[in-house]
Design a protein around this motif. Structure first.
Motif: not given
Length: 205
Positions: A178-185, A197-199
């Motif tokens: 449940n992990f979503c990471w982005a450098a520009d986020k 990804c889903v709280p």
């Protein structure tokens, strides 16, 4: 004549008395020694029993602590990896060849996943640079299906110019974690677990 019998009789009587006393004393000494030996054996057995009881008690305590620790890790494991992903996920450039006048060949991009969850996609930016660190070309690659506790690599493009490369993570997604990471986020302030990804549903107090 009677005196000749009196002294030996007295002497014999004294010998008998002393012999009886000595025998009685020896029996008492043996009794005391036997009692001491019995008490020593009981103390030894008691100490052994206490040591065994202490060992069993310590094992029970350690087992309970382990159960609590494992339970806590099981519940918070995904959140722990999300919050500390930089310690477990890394990207690097493999060994590559450079030409005499520049150029890069046989370059591989390597993603290492030390978490206990598979990664769906990892997006990486590759910068091709000259000797003066000037970037003349960048390319983006997506590495998919990196297994838990695993490594996956893909080949990158060759370059007619350049003497070195730099790699940078752009984004990571993992449904199992449940992990979503982005450098520009942007990372919201005050959120202890901002890369879900889903709280998770908040529990009512």
């Amino acid at each position: 004549m009677k005196r000749h019998y009196v002294y030996p009789a007295i002497l014999l009587l004294l010998i008998v008395v002393f012999s009886l006393g000595y025998c009685q004393q020896q029996r008492y000494v043996r009794k005391v020694l036997s009692e001491n030996q019995r008490l020593w054996n009981e103390n030894r057995d008691l100490r052994k029993s206490l040591d065994q009881s202490g060992a069993v008690s310590q094992q029970i305590t350690n087992h309970q602590e382990l159960q609590q620790r494992v339970a806590g890790q099981f519940i918070e494991r995904r959140a722990y990896y999300r919050r500390n992903w930089q310690q477990f996920i890394a990207v690097s450039a493999g060994d590559y060849r450079t030409g005499l006048l520049g150029g890069i060949k046989n370059l591989n991009i390597i993603v290492k996943n030390q978490t206990e969850y598979a990664l769906d996609n990892v997006v990486v930016k590759v910068s091709y640079m000259r000797n003066n660190d000037e970037v003349f070309k960048t390319e983006q690659y997506t590495i998919s299906n990196i297994p838990e506790k695993g490594i996956r690599s893909i080949p990158a493009s060759n370059s007619r110019k350049g003497s070195k490369v730099a790699v940078k993570l752009i984004s990571i997604t993992s449904q199992p974690m449940n992990f979503c990471w982005a450098a520009d986020k942007p990372v919201p302030t005050g959120n202890p677990d901002p890369f879900e990804c889903v709280p998770s549903a908040k529990q009512n107090p």
